[in-house]
Design a protein around this motif. Structure first.
Motif, short mmCIF file in Angstrom:
data_model
loop_
_atom_site.label_atom_id
_atom_site.label_comp_id
_atom_site.label_asym_id
_atom_site.label_seq_id
_atom_site.Cartn_x
_atom_site.Cartn_y
_atom_site.Cartn_z
N PRO A 130 20.93 39.20 4.28
CA PRO A 130 20.26 40.41 3.79
C PRO A 130 21.17 41.21 2.87
O PRO A 130 22.32 41.50 3.22
CB PRO A 130 19.94 41.18 5.06
N ARG A 131 20.67 41.54 1.70
CA ARG A 131 21.51 42.23 0.72
C ARG A 131 20.65 43.10 -0.18
O ARG A 131 19.45 42.85 -0.35
CB ARG A 131 22.33 41.23 -0.11
N LYS B 220 11.82 36.44 -4.51
CA LYS B 220 11.32 35.30 -3.77
C LYS B 220 12.14 35.04 -2.51
O LYS B 220 11.68 34.36 -1.59
CB LYS B 220 11.30 34.06 -4.66
N ASP B 221 13.34 35.59 -2.48
CA ASP B 221 14.17 35.53 -1.28
C ASP B 221 13.89 36.79 -0.44
O ASP B 221 14.16 37.90 -0.87
CB ASP B 221 15.65 35.46 -1.66
N ASP B 222 13.37 36.61 0.76
CA ASP B 222 13.01 37.75 1.60
C ASP B 222 14.20 38.59 2.01
O ASP B 222 14.04 39.74 2.45
CB ASP B 222 12.27 37.27 2.86
N ASP B 223 15.41 38.05 1.88
CA ASP B 223 16.61 38.80 2.27
C ASP B 223 17.06 39.78 1.20
O ASP B 223 17.98 40.57 1.43
CB ASP B 223 17.75 37.83 2.58
N PHE C 151 8.66 46.13 4.91
CA PHE C 151 9.47 45.66 3.79
C PHE C 151 9.17 46.53 2.59
O PHE C 151 8.10 47.13 2.48
CB PHE C 151 9.20 44.18 3.49
N LYS C 152 10.14 46.61 1.69
CA LYS C 152 10.04 47.52 0.57
C LYS C 152 10.06 46.75 -0.75
O LYS C 152 10.68 45.69 -0.86
CB LYS C 152 11.19 48.53 0.60
N GLU C 153 9.35 47.31 -1.73
CA GLU C 153 9.31 46.73 -3.07
C GLU C 153 9.65 47.82 -4.08
O GLU C 153 9.40 49.01 -3.84
CB GLU C 153 7.93 46.16 -3.37
N ALA C 154 10.22 47.41 -5.20
CA ALA C 154 10.54 48.35 -6.28
C ALA C 154 9.39 48.35 -7.28
O ALA C 154 8.96 47.29 -7.74
CB ALA C 154 11.84 47.96 -6.96
#
Length: 317
Positions: free
Chosen positions: A38-39, A130-133, A181-184
């Motif tokens: 996670p990053r 596409k990477d959930d982390d 989960f968050k999105e920009a």
């Protein structure tokens, strides 16, 4: 051309730095990379093109550059849109801690036409990885270092005023079990030109009412002609209403234009009511009541028009 040349310079500089990195020994490239987990990744967007905005489905096509930056290596990102689909994507710059992608996408927006013809909308570019982390966090400094605007100043969208800045925000989705989960998201505000909308949709109606107002000056003996003008004017207003809203999709609610026209219908009906009353009194040779209806109409019709229109524009209704 200035905007494209500026970005070409950025791409050239980024590719030059990337080429220098490729000269490192193969042994160094084969060094063990830290495990990816996670990053948080910094992100910024430059909107380059905007076309085919359809208010019915709320769809639009866009072409934009995505800047993703990491604090440490390795910087592995693969941005994707969540409010549409990507048509094409290419990496135009690949630095150790900075990646730049050129994306063409077909996107969707929530369109609210309740304020038509003075409606405003927000066209979002919502990005996820596409990477959930990977969690994206907006960082305008990614563009500042290249002296790039978030919106191409040459962008034009026929029939709309386009803002010059993308507005970043965080979209949070909550799932069952307390997960989220968050999105920009990068939002572009657009609005119909106020002056053009006013003259094309409201001014014709004002002139129709202005002409109808002159009939109030006709004496009670001319009530028959006044009635004919009022009924004909009402039919004209109805046809204009249908024409003005013909470009809109079927809606389940009234727009500001609809409410304005309903208020106008009410004014016309009141005018017709008084005209009929005057005609009836005149037929019965009741000059006193005919004159009284004439005087009341002279004040009631303009007064009701003012109150009805103010209620619409002040959003009382």
């Amino acid at each position: 051309m200035g905007f494209l040349q500026l970005f070409s310079g950025v791409s050239w500089a980024a590719e030059s730095k990337a080429a220098e990195g490729k000269k490192a020994p193969e042994a160094k490239q084969a060094a063990e990379e830290p495990a990816l987990g996670p990053r948080t990744v910094k992100i910024a967007v430059v909107l380059d093109k905007l076309t085919k905005f359809e208010i019915g489905p709320g769809t639009f096509n866009s072409e934009f550059f995505v800047f993703t930056g990491c604090d440490t290596e390795p910087c592995v990102t693969d941005p994707d849109v969540s409010n549409g689909k990507v048509v094409s994507k290419e990496k135009v710059a690949d630095l150790p801690t900075l990646k730049i992608f050129r994306v063409k996408a077909e996107l969707e927006a929530n369109v609210d036409l309740s304020e038509f013809p003075f409606d405003k909308h927000t066209l979002p570019i919502t990005l996820t990885d596409k990477d959930d982390d990977v969690t994206y966090v907006s960082d305008p400094a990614l563009l500042t270092q290249f002296k790039m605007p978030s919106v191409n100043p040459e962008i034009r969208l026929a029939g709309w005023n386009v803002d010059t800045v993308l507005m970043p925000r965080v979209v949070t989705h909550k799932l069952e079990g307390g997960l989220e989960f968050k999105e920009a998201s990068f939002d572009l505000p657009i609005a119909r030109p106020v002056l053009a909308s006013f003259f094309k949709t409201l001014v014709p109606v004002f002139f129709m009412i202005f002409v109808a107002g002159f009939t109030l000056l006709l004496k009670a003996k001319s009530a028959a002609g006044r009635l004919t003008a009022a009924t004909g004017g009402l039919m004209t207003v109805v046809m204009f209403h249908l024409s003005a809203t013909s470009s809109l999709p079927p809606l389940g609610y009234l727009t500001r234009m609809d409410k304005f026209m309903l208020a106008t219908y009410f004014v016309y009906l009141v005018n017709i009511f008084f005209a009929v009353a005057i005609v009836r009194f005149d037929e019965k040779k009741n000059e006193k009541f005919a004159e009284l209806a004439y005087l009341i109409a002279g004040g009631a019709v303009p007064g009701l028009a003012l109150v009805a229109w103010l209620s619409v524009f002040l959003k009382v209704v």
